[in-house]
Write a protein that holds these residues in place. Structure first.
Motif, short mmCIF file in Angstrom:
data_model
loop_
_atom_site.label_atom_id
_atom_site.label_comp_id
_atom_site.label_asym_id
_atom_site.label_seq_id
_atom_site.Cartn_x
_atom_site.Cartn_y
_atom_site.Cartn_z
N TYR A 194 0.79 -1.38 -0.05
CA TYR A 194 -0.05 -0.06 -0.01
C TYR A 194 0.79 1.43 0.08
CZ TYR A 194 -4.21 -2.90 0.84
OH TYR A 194 -5.12 -3.70 0.63
N THR B 179 -9.39 -1.64 -1.15
CA THR B 179 -7.79 -1.37 -1.42
C THR B 179 -7.42 -0.39 -2.59
OG1 THR B 179 -7.33 -3.57 -0.51
CG2 THR B 179 -5.92 -3.02 -2.45
N CYS C 212 -14.76 -2.97 -7.86
CA CYS C 212 -15.61 -3.70 -8.51
C CYS C 212 -16.02 -3.33 -9.94
CB CYS C 212 -16.90 -3.89 -7.82
SG CYS C 212 -16.51 -4.63 -6.23
N GLY D 103 -8.28 -3.05 -10.00
CA GLY D 103 -10.00 -3.36 -9.90
C GLY D 103 -9.87 -4.95 -10.23
N GLY D 104 -11.11 -5.54 -9.87
CA GLY D 104 -11.55 -6.80 -10.09
C GLY D 104 -12.66 -6.94 -10.99
N GLN E 101 -2.40 -6.87 -10.73
CA GLN E 101 -3.32 -5.70 -10.59
C GLN E 101 -2.48 -4.46 -9.75
OE1 GLN E 101 -5.92 -7.63 -7.85
NE2 GLN E 101 -7.67 -7.10 -9.18
N ARG F 94 -1.12 -7.20 -6.91
CA ARG F 94 -1.63 -8.28 -6.80
C ARG F 94 -2.32 -8.85 -7.95
NH1 ARG F 94 -6.60 -6.98 -2.66
NH2 ARG F 94 -7.66 -5.70 -4.14
N ARG F 95 -2.28 -10.19 -8.26
CA ARG F 95 -2.78 -10.66 -9.65
C ARG F 95 -4.32 -10.27 -9.57
NH1 ARG F 95 -0.51 -15.42 -10.82
NH2 ARG F 95 1.12 -14.01 -10.94
N ASN G 49 -19.44 -8.76 -9.27
CA ASN G 49 -17.87 -8.48 -9.29
C ASN G 49 -17.23 -10.02 -8.87
OD1 ASN G 49 -18.69 -8.81 -6.59
ND2 ASN G 49 -17.21 -7.30 -5.77
N GLU H 79 -20.36 -10.02 -4.05
CA GLU H 79 -21.00 -9.17 -3.30
C GLU H 79 -21.89 -7.76 -3.94
OE1 GLU H 79 -18.03 -9.33 -3.24
OE2 GLU H 79 -16.99 -7.70 -2.77
N GLY I 145 -10.90 -8.78 2.66
CA GLY I 145 -9.86 -9.76 2.94
C GLY I 145 -8.57 -9.04 3.41
N THR I 146 -8.11 -7.92 2.58
CA THR I 146 -7.03 -7.33 3.12
C THR I 146 -7.25 -6.12 4.21
OG1 THR I 146 -6.35 -7.72 1.01
CG2 THR I 146 -4.77 -6.63 2.17
N ILE I 147 -8.49 -5.36 3.75
CA ILE I 147 -8.47 -4.15 4.80
C ILE I 147 -8.80 -4.80 6.04
CG2 ILE I 147 -8.88 -2.73 2.77
CD1 ILE I 147 -11.93 -2.51 3.84
O1 CDP Z 1 -9.88 -6.12 1.50
P1 CDP Z 1 -10.00 -5.53 0.21
O2 CDP Z 1 -10.38 -4.09 -0.13
O3 CDP Z 1 -8.64 -5.68 -0.65
O4 CDP Z 1 -10.85 -6.28 -0.75
P2 CDP Z 1 -11.90 -7.34 -0.50
O5 CDP Z 1 -13.08 -6.81 0.47
O6 CDP Z 1 -11.40 -8.73 0.04
O7 CDP Z 1 -12.67 -7.78 -1.97
C1 CDP Z 1 -13.62 -6.76 -2.35
C2 CDP Z 1 -13.44 -6.75 -3.82
O8 CDP Z 1 -12.35 -6.21 -4.46
C3 CDP Z 1 -13.73 -8.27 -4.61
O9 CDP Z 1 -15.05 -8.55 -4.81
C4 CDP Z 1 -13.06 -7.76 -6.01
O10 CDP Z 1 -14.12 -7.20 -6.75
C5 CDP Z 1 -11.87 -7.04 -5.70
N1 CDP Z 1 -10.63 -7.68 -5.32
C6 CDP Z 1 -9.74 -7.84 -6.56
O11 CDP Z 1 -10.12 -7.42 -7.55
N2 CDP Z 1 -8.67 -8.49 -6.23
C7 CDP Z 1 -8.28 -9.35 -5.03
N3 CDP Z 1 -7.25 -9.92 -5.06
C8 CDP Z 1 -9.08 -8.93 -4.14
C9 CDP Z 1 -10.51 -8.35 -4.24
#
Ligand code: CDP
Length: 563
Positions: free
Chosen positions: A15, A66, A82, A109-110, A151, A155-156, A262, A266, A410-412
């Motif tokens: 970050y 993120t 997303c 973005g994902g 990304q 990240r991938r 996404n 969610e 997952g990460t935040i």
């Molecule tokens: O915690 P963080 O903000 O990193 O993300 P999350 O709440 O775990 O994931 C939210 C969304 O971020 C997912 O649904 C994906 O759309 C995107 N995401 C992604 O593109 N790539 C990742 N490795 C993880 C999340």
């Protein structure tokens, strides 16, 4: 500021700003200042809002997704997690979507896609007289492209691939990730229609429709397909389900069709729409065993304003995405640290009281976020597609077509050092192998506090706990700790109905959808999976992901962040 050691490690690796040599040149505090400054730039009273935005992130009460933390105020400037891209039924459209995917991944973005518009495998292609490769084959192209683009350089990329249950290639799709490692940059979900569910209930066949000709090209027994989906999910957690007709029925904008979500499911979105997320850390909102509602209310209002600002200061990667996103101005405010909050309230996750708290809490957050969006609409105007929305019928001004989404965080959640999303604890203690062969011990902090004040030999007890898979259940707990058994539950201590009940309680008060894993024990049967499906439909979920313990060699979802 109160970042934990773990949080600082995550921040440093992904970050904080780095120079050309890869050296970190920003402190966590400077990161938050950079974000607050960028998001407050649209405000007339910049100083006031800068301070507010900075303060609610620094106190770890709220964190944006993120990409906002990484890119705000930096050259990329892309702030959303997303995206959904359409995939049309021509080479030009397919490869245009591949290119757009790469661009989005590059910015952090994902992406989610429906491959349902593609003609089925084997159909003759007029221009070349060749045969079509079909959706699964093209998914592999997207997967390969994803593999090569990191990304935002950190990240991938993550993708969601969706196919309608009435697509002729549905069977191939259901099995497409069977071999571990195949199409590994995708989560996959089957879009379940109302027609399919009706045929399933009556034990009938349903039509497979060629999307190119719109004609029926065959039939399948609904129960057979249901069985295949459940068997694969039992084997390795995929595919998931999305109840696509239900999603569209509940969509806030009329006359348009949602086909996909996404990557983590969610956030259902229209083609070319994007959405930015942010989550309130509930572990910060309990004092003396009670929820601090006033503080929570203020935080929700600040968060809605923050996320609405993100839409205006965002650097959109593609013009179509900018246009579609600005029409509906969707934002996704969610929560994390719910399991921590329950422990602080001394309530078990898998109890009626736990469900009641979830309902009351999300009802409050959703209604306050609607009030906040409505207040913004008075000052800043409604979202442009408001005339086509349910809010027009209800005569409610809204700045945003949606305000709430429950993300996995997952990460935040690692940065905020709290339980992820609305998940229960995955484990209470474990040994973590670190690089030089040393073992580090992780222990749930709330549990550790209680153990230390109980007068037992904490070290010995922790070794027993770890040997018991990090669960209190089944352990010989000393008398002085017996009351902890009920409250310190882990995801494996409850059956699937408890997981689904909790997801449903949150979904009832969430505009978009809820990310949640329905954990099942290794001993669960395919029939249990089918029961879980039916129960999730009865409870009104928009989608479902089940995971049977130990069914994947590499358990992607079972990360330290689930602790
Ligand atoms: O915690 P963080 O903000 O990193 O993300 P999350 O709440 O775990 O994931 C939210 C969304 O971020 C997912 O649904 C994906 O759309 C995107 N995401 C992604 O593109 N790539 C990742 N490795 C993880 C999340």
């Amino acid at each position: 500021m109160s970042f934990s050691e773990n949080a600082i490690t995550v921040l440093k690796s992904r970050y904080l700003k780095k120079n050309g040599l890869g050296e970190v040149i920003e402190t966590p505090d400077e990161m938050l200042q950079r974000v607050a400054k960028h998001i407050a730039q649209t405000e007339k009273d910049f100083d006031y809002w800068y301070e507010k935005f900075y303060e609610f992130m620094a106190s770890l009460k709220f964190l944006p997704n993120t990409p906002t933390l990484v890119n705000a105020g930096n050259p990329l400037g892309q702030l959303s997690a997303c995206f959904v891209l359409p995939v049309g039924d021509s080479m030009e459209e397919i490869f245009e979507a591949v290119k757009q995917t790469a661009i989005i991944h590059k910015t952090g973005g994902g992406t989610g896609f429906s491959f349902s518009r593609l003609r089925p495998k084997g159909e003759v292609v007029q221009s070349t007289k060749g045969v079509a490769s079909g959706p699964v084959s093209f998914m592999k192209v997207f997967d390969c492209a994803t593999e090569s683009v990191k990304q935002g350089g950190v990240r991938r990329g993550a993708n969601m691939g969706i196919l309608r249950v009435d697509h002729p290639d549905i069977m191939e799709f259901i099995h497409c990730k069977e071999k571990e490692g195949e199409i590994s940059n995708f989560n996959i979900s089957v879009a379940i229609t109302d027609d399919f569910l009706e045929k399933l209930a009556n034990d009938e066949e349903y039509d497979l429709i060629n999307p190119h000709t719109k004609k029926s090209v065959g039939k399948l027994k609904a129960s057979l397909v249901w069985d295949e989906v459940a068997t694969n999910a039992w084997k390795n957690g995929e595919p998931g389900l999305v109840f696509i007709d239900r999603i569209n029925r509940l969509h806030q904008i009329k006359g348009v069709e949602i086909e996909a979500t996404n990557p983590c499911g969610e956030q259902p979105l229209l083609p070319y729409e994007s959405c930015n997320l942010g989550s309130i850390n509930l572990s910060k909102f309990v004092k003396d065993g009670a929820v601090e509602w006033e503080d929570l209310k203020e935080t929700v209002h600040t968060a809605v304003r923050f996320l609405d600002n993100v839409i205006d200061v965002n650097n959109y990667p593609i013009d179509q995405i900018k246009n579609e996103t600005l029409k509906n101005r969707k934002i996704g405010l969610g929560i994390m640290g719910f399991a921590d909050m329950l422990v602080d309230l001394n309530v078990a996750y898998n109890s009626q009281e736990g469900i009641n708290i979830a309902s009351k809490l999300m009802d409050f957050i959703q209604s306050q976020s609607h009030i906040a969006s409505s207040d913004l609409a008075q000052k800043r105007g409604c979202f442009p597609a408001w005339e086509e929305s349910i809010y027009k019928d209800q005569n409610i001004l809204m700045r945003n077509a949606t305000t709430t989404t429950i993300a996995p965080t997952g990460t935040i959640s690692m940065i905020a050092d709290c339980a992820s999303g609305i998940e229960p604890y995955f484990t209470l203690a474990y040994h973590k192998q670190v690089l030089d062969g040393k073992k580090l011990k992780y222990v749930n902090e709330r549990l550790l506090d209680r153990l230390q004040s109980s007068g037992i030999n904490v070290e010995d007890f922790l070794e027993e706990l770890i040997a018991n898979g990090g669960r209190l259940k089944g352990l010989n707990v000393p008398k002085s700790l017996e009351d902890l058994n009920e409250v310190f539950v882990t995801s494996m201590d409850m059956d699937y109905t408890a997981h689904i009940d909790m997801q449903a309680a949150f979904q009832a008060y969430t505009d978009n959808a809820v990310s949640k894993t329905i954990n099942m024990p290794n001993s669960a049967s395919v029939d249990d999976v089918k029961q879980a499906y039916l129960y999730s439909i009865k409870k009104g979920l928009k989608g479902l992901t089940i995971y049977r313990d130990g069914s994947r060699n590499v358990q992607v979802l079972v990360s330290a962040s689930n602790k």
